[in-house]
Design an enzyme around this catalytic site. Sequence first.
Site, PDB file in Angstrom:
ATOM      1  N   ARG A  27      26.254  21.584   2.247  1.00  0.00           N
ATOM      2  CA  ARG A  27      26.201  21.780   3.674  1.00  0.00           C
ATOM      3  C   ARG A  27      26.357  23.409   4.096  1.00  0.00           C
ATOM      4  O   ARG A  27      26.071  23.590   5.564  1.00  0.00           O
ATOM      5  CB  ARG A  27      27.231  21.216   4.457  1.00  0.00           C
ATOM      6  N   TRP A  75      28.207  27.620   6.975  1.00  0.00           N
ATOM      7  CA  TRP A  75      26.810  28.101   6.956  1.00  0.00           C
ATOM      8  C   TRP A  75      26.734  28.781   8.424  1.00  0.00           C
ATOM      9  O   TRP A  75      26.816  27.969   9.455  1.00  0.00           O
ATOM     10  CB  TRP A  75      26.024  26.823   6.818  1.00  0.00           C
ATOM     11  N   LYS A 488       9.021  24.610  -2.143  1.00  0.00           N
ATOM     12  CA  LYS A 488       9.910  24.378  -3.338  1.00  0.00           C
ATOM     13  C   LYS A 488      10.008  26.038  -3.841  1.00  0.00           C
ATOM     14  O   LYS A 488      10.894  26.581  -4.204  1.00  0.00           O
ATOM     15  CB  LYS A 488       9.247  23.534  -4.286  1.00  0.00           C
TER      16      LYS A 488
HETATM   17  C1  F6R Z   1      13.475  21.386   1.295  1.00  0.00           C
HETATM   18  C2  F6R Z   1      14.379  20.746   2.057  1.00  0.00           C
HETATM   19  C3  F6R Z   1      14.366  20.647   3.489  1.00  0.00           C
HETATM   20  C4  F6R Z   1      14.714  19.226   4.002  1.00  0.00           C
HETATM   21  C5  F6R Z   1      14.931  19.265   5.619  1.00  0.00           C
HETATM   22  C6  F6R Z   1      15.153  17.904   6.205  1.00  0.00           C
HETATM   23  O1  F6R Z   1      13.696  21.320   0.048  1.00  0.00           O
HETATM   24  O2  F6R Z   1      15.260  19.857   1.420  1.00  0.00           O
HETATM   25  O3  F6R Z   1      13.303  21.169   3.966  1.00  0.00           O
HETATM   26  O4  F6R Z   1      13.789  18.342   3.681  1.00  0.00           O
HETATM   27  O5  F6R Z   1      15.984  20.279   5.756  1.00  0.00           O
HETATM   28  O6  F6R Z   1      16.183  17.362   5.825  1.00  0.00           O
HETATM   29  P1  F6R Z   1      16.494  15.770   5.686  1.00  0.00           P
HETATM   30  O7  F6R Z   1      15.444  15.048   4.932  1.00  0.00           O
HETATM   31  O8  F6R Z   1      17.872  15.441   5.243  1.00  0.00           O
HETATM   32  O9  F6R Z   1      16.221  15.375   7.135  1.00  0.00           O
END
Ligand code: F6R
Length: 611
Positions: A27, A75, A488
Amino acid sequence: MCGIVGAIAERNVSAILIEGLKRLEYRGYDSAGVAICNLAGELRRSRRIGKVAALEQALGEEPLPGHLGIAHTRWATHGVPSEANAHPHFSGESLAVVHNGIIENHDELRQRLERLGYVFTSQTDTETIVHLLHHTLKRLPDLADALKAVVGELHGAYGLAVISRAQPDRILAARSGSPLVVGLGLGENFIASDPLALRQVTDRFIYLEEGDIADIRRDSLQIWNAAGTTVQRETVQFHESAEAAEKGEYRHYMLKEIFEQPRVVQRTLEGRLGATQVLVAAFGPQAVELFARVRQVQIVACGTSYHAGMVARYWLEELTGIPCQVEVASEFRYRTVAVHPDSLFVTISQSGETADTLAALRDARSSGYLASLAICNVGTSSLVRESDLVLLTNAGPEIGVASTKAFTTQLVALLLLTLALGRARGTLDPAREAELVAALRALPGDLQAVLGMDKAVEQISALFAEKHHTLFLGRGAQYPVAMEGALKLKEISYIHAEAYPAGELKHGPLALVDSDMPVVTVAPNNALLEKLKSNLQEVRARGGQLVVFADREAGLENGEGVHVVQVPHIHPLLAPILYTVPLQLLSYHVAVLKGTDVDQPRNLAKSVTVE
Ligand code: F6R
């Protein structure tokens, strides 16, 4: 973002807090801190810049034993990563707070508190909370009463935990917009942003709901809802093994999670496929009736999850004829949207706690959509709890900050959704559905085969280690795959990477191409292959180095400046899922060569619970 842990026990809680913080580093990890109340009644803290390991070392040198404590991994949002800005924040020597979220009216509160004589020692919004609480305690000496009054003055989002030297038998916690869960032990209780932080001490959890305040004591718990009424919240018993979050034999979580994909995709499919059909009821009891009414689909998500949504648009429009729009949540939530009344609102999220996606869902619920559906990896998340229909991706905990198995399982879930909608609407030919169900059943095996490319991809990765820029190209549903590949690479190797639909190259980006800018493309054997080959010629003619992940029947071969890596054959509609894997491996190996922090790349966090 940020992660919070708190504990009240008979035993020393210091190690529990540190272990919890380590598990919450996904986080945020720019600084960490802990505040502990000891038996002598002193409230002491330790804070360090950087990861939890630095704090752990500091506590090794100067232990802070005690039965009551709160801790935080940060963060940064307000104020740079520094020891002064690290949580817990204190008011005097008596009161400590940890906070996840953003207090929007912090400027106004700060001015008011400064006029009252409070001296701020950090640039954070959080410090206003602790001074405001300190001030309120003069009028309302009970910590719970004071916190209830304080949250009434906070605008924004928070998950917070508070301890007081004067009331050392309790932790107070409040949730509004940022997740919090109480962990229940025997003669000891805990609080955290995520149950993962507490799995080493308990398997029983109570999720706080929006507006809840909790008074956590060693052997009791009281919760008030937003209206101030005492409420009982359901206790959830966890069964999945804690090892799911271990790295095992792999050097990085990311690599482990890439290699887990055949197994977790199998899990995404489990219980959702009949002999030749998708089981529509897997989306929830009302799904059969609701899906038959869907005339349009609106998908909203962020980052990698948004890329999954972009792939789904190709599937939905091609296979079901249902118009589909896809938008990033941070844009969608702030514009006026024209809603078609029979429109299904679909959110996609690994964590289910992404602030923008959650806010978009909350707005959508009063905007006239037919229903909301969450495609999510965390069954207990806010997104899941607030949606009408849910399809869990069942990928297991994803620890690496760069999303891998969450993405491929989202794609599988979205293909299931496409088939379910096509059947419910009667627009998908049953023979086509049966063919795709068979292809989905074969997918775990196909993914296993594609992982066999690892060594070949590792060799190719050397081409990128010294480069500063790259282009990723794709056509059709491979365009979002190229976008995901570029994301990525930039995320974990810090190489600038951009994705373009291959046909757009000549409309501008071709000007960038030279021998220093590798161009990566994915080339399954589909209807667009010949067009893609022409685009690749355009790159070669400008001296660009090509790396092509191509179907073995695509007729593409190694040559000067052209590096072809063969990918096993796959049903063309499932190609986006399979071709994602070599791009994940590529970014992984480039990052390892560059020596970056693969699992916790700079400036990022796993769960983006701030807007
Ligand atoms: C990239 C990555 C982020 C998440 C984005 C949304 O590798 O992990 O771009 O995809 O922060 O997060 P979620 O899917 O948890 O809503």
